[in-house]
Design a protein around this motif. Structure first.
Motif, short mmCIF file in Angstrom:
data_model
loop_
_atom_site.label_atom_id
_atom_site.label_comp_id
_atom_site.label_asym_id
_atom_site.label_seq_id
_atom_site.Cartn_x
_atom_site.Cartn_y
_atom_site.Cartn_z
N ASP A 90 -22.34 -14.95 1.34
CA ASP A 90 -21.24 -14.94 0.38
C ASP A 90 -20.81 -13.53 0.02
O ASP A 90 -20.18 -13.31 -0.99
N PHE A 91 -21.13 -12.58 0.84
CA PHE A 91 -20.84 -11.18 0.52
C PHE A 91 -19.34 -10.93 0.54
O PHE A 91 -18.66 -11.22 1.53
N ASP A 92 -18.81 -10.42 -0.57
CA ASP A 92 -17.39 -10.08 -0.66
C ASP A 92 -17.23 -8.60 -0.37
O ASP A 92 -17.95 -7.76 -0.94
N LEU A 93 -16.29 -8.27 0.48
CA LEU A 93 -16.02 -6.87 0.78
C LEU A 93 -15.40 -6.21 -0.43
O LEU A 93 -14.60 -6.80 -1.15
N GLN A 94 -15.70 -4.96 -0.65
CA GLN A 94 -15.19 -4.24 -1.80
C GLN A 94 -13.90 -3.50 -1.46
O GLN A 94 -13.37 -2.81 -2.29
N PHE A 95 -13.43 -3.63 -0.26
CA PHE A 95 -12.19 -2.98 0.15
C PHE A 95 -11.31 -4.03 0.85
O PHE A 95 -11.81 -5.04 1.31
N PRO A 96 -9.99 -3.79 0.93
CA PRO A 96 -9.10 -4.77 1.55
C PRO A 96 -9.48 -5.00 3.02
O PRO A 96 -9.75 -4.07 3.76
N ALA A 97 -9.46 -6.27 3.43
CA ALA A 97 -9.91 -6.62 4.77
C ALA A 97 -8.76 -6.63 5.77
O ALA A 97 -8.99 -6.52 6.97
N SER A 98 -7.53 -6.76 5.29
CA SER A 98 -6.40 -6.80 6.23
C SER A 98 -5.37 -5.75 5.83
O SER A 98 -5.41 -5.19 4.73
N LEU A 99 -4.43 -5.49 6.72
CA LEU A 99 -3.39 -4.49 6.47
C LEU A 99 -2.46 -4.94 5.36
O LEU A 99 -2.03 -4.12 4.54
N ASP A 100 -2.20 -6.24 5.26
CA ASP A 100 -1.33 -6.74 4.18
C ASP A 100 -1.98 -6.53 2.81
O ASP A 100 -1.31 -6.14 1.86
N GLU A 101 -3.31 -6.78 2.72
CA GLU A 101 -4.02 -6.55 1.46
C GLU A 101 -4.05 -5.05 1.13
O GLU A 101 -3.94 -4.66 -0.01
N LEU A 102 -4.18 -4.23 2.15
CA LEU A 102 -4.22 -2.79 1.95
C LEU A 102 -2.88 -2.29 1.41
O LEU A 102 -2.84 -1.43 0.53
N ARG A 103 -1.80 -2.85 1.91
CA ARG A 103 -0.47 -2.43 1.45
C ARG A 103 -0.22 -2.84 0.00
O ARG A 103 0.60 -2.23 -0.68
N GLN A 104 -0.95 -3.85 -0.50
CA GLN A 104 -0.76 -4.32 -1.87
C GLN A 104 -1.57 -3.49 -2.89
O GLN A 104 -1.36 -3.63 -4.09
N THR A 105 -2.46 -2.65 -2.43
CA THR A 105 -3.27 -1.87 -3.37
C THR A 105 -2.42 -0.79 -4.02
O THR A 105 -1.50 -0.26 -3.41
N PRO A 106 -2.72 -0.46 -5.30
CA PRO A 106 -1.93 0.57 -5.99
C PRO A 106 -2.15 1.94 -5.35
O PRO A 106 -3.26 2.28 -4.95
N GLY A 107 -1.11 2.71 -5.24
CA GLY A 107 -1.19 4.04 -4.68
C GLY A 107 -1.28 4.08 -3.17
O GLY A 107 -1.71 5.08 -2.60
N TYR A 108 -0.89 3.01 -2.50
CA TYR A 108 -0.97 2.97 -1.05
C TYR A 108 0.02 3.95 -0.43
O TYR A 108 1.17 4.01 -0.80
N ASP A 109 -0.46 4.77 0.51
CA ASP A 109 0.40 5.72 1.21
C ASP A 109 0.25 5.45 2.71
O ASP A 109 -0.84 5.62 3.27
N PRO A 110 1.31 5.02 3.38
CA PRO A 110 1.21 4.67 4.80
C PRO A 110 0.86 5.87 5.68
O PRO A 110 0.30 5.71 6.75
N ASN A 111 1.14 7.08 5.21
CA ASN A 111 0.84 8.26 6.02
C ASN A 111 -0.68 8.50 6.12
O ASN A 111 -1.16 9.02 7.11
N LEU A 112 -1.41 8.13 5.09
CA LEU A 112 -2.86 8.31 5.11
C LEU A 112 -3.55 7.37 6.10
O LEU A 112 -4.63 7.67 6.60
N TYR A 113 -2.92 6.22 6.34
CA TYR A 113 -3.53 5.22 7.20
C TYR A 113 -2.84 5.11 8.57
O TYR A 113 -3.14 4.21 9.33
N ASN A 114 -1.93 6.03 8.86
CA ASN A 114 -1.15 5.99 10.10
C ASN A 114 -0.51 4.62 10.32
O ASN A 114 -0.54 4.06 11.40
#
Length: 125
Positions: A90-114
């Motif tokens: 039942d381990f939950d990841l502490q970071f977004p698992a998909s690109l869509d979830e990553l884009r929803q995080t506050p302060g997301y910068d697409p340049n940092l993630y290419n």
């Protein structure tokens, strides 16, 4: 059938401890007489012997304290090792698992993630 009762282990231990105690008292009296033969008054010899007893007791208590402290530390370490999580499913990841979830995080910068497919991505940074 035996007519005489044998000596129990407790009685043997008691006799042995009594012999050790009597031997200790004989040695103490011998030291007391030796100190008086060296010119120390009887009261001074008694004080010196009691000082030796108290010093021995202090050393024993000091050693017992550190042994107890080490044992407590070992018990605490064992408890901590016992409570570490195993392999929970039942381990939950502490970071977004998909690109869509990553884009929803506050302060997301697409340049940092290419993230070249994002609208705000720029190659000039």
């Amino acid at each position: 059938m035996k007519h005489t009762a044998g000596m129990t282990t407790a009685a043997r231990l008691g006799r042995w401890l009594g012999g050790v105690w009597r031997g200790w008292l004989r040695a103490e009296r011998r030291v007391h007489r030796w100190l008086m033969a060296q010119g120390l008054p009887a009261g001074g010899a008694a004080v010196l012997i009691w000082g030796g007893k108290l010093a021995t007791l202090g050393v024993l208590l000091y050693v017992a304290f550190w042994v107890a402290l080490i044992l407590v530390a070992l018990v605490v370490a064992a408890r901590m090792a016992e409570q570490t999580p195993g392999g929970d499913d039942d381990f939950d990841l502490q970071f977004p698992a998909s690109l869509d979830e990553l884009r929803q995080t506050p302060g997301y910068d697409p340049n940092l993630y290419n993230d070249t497919s994002h609208v705000m991505y720029s190659e000039e940074d």
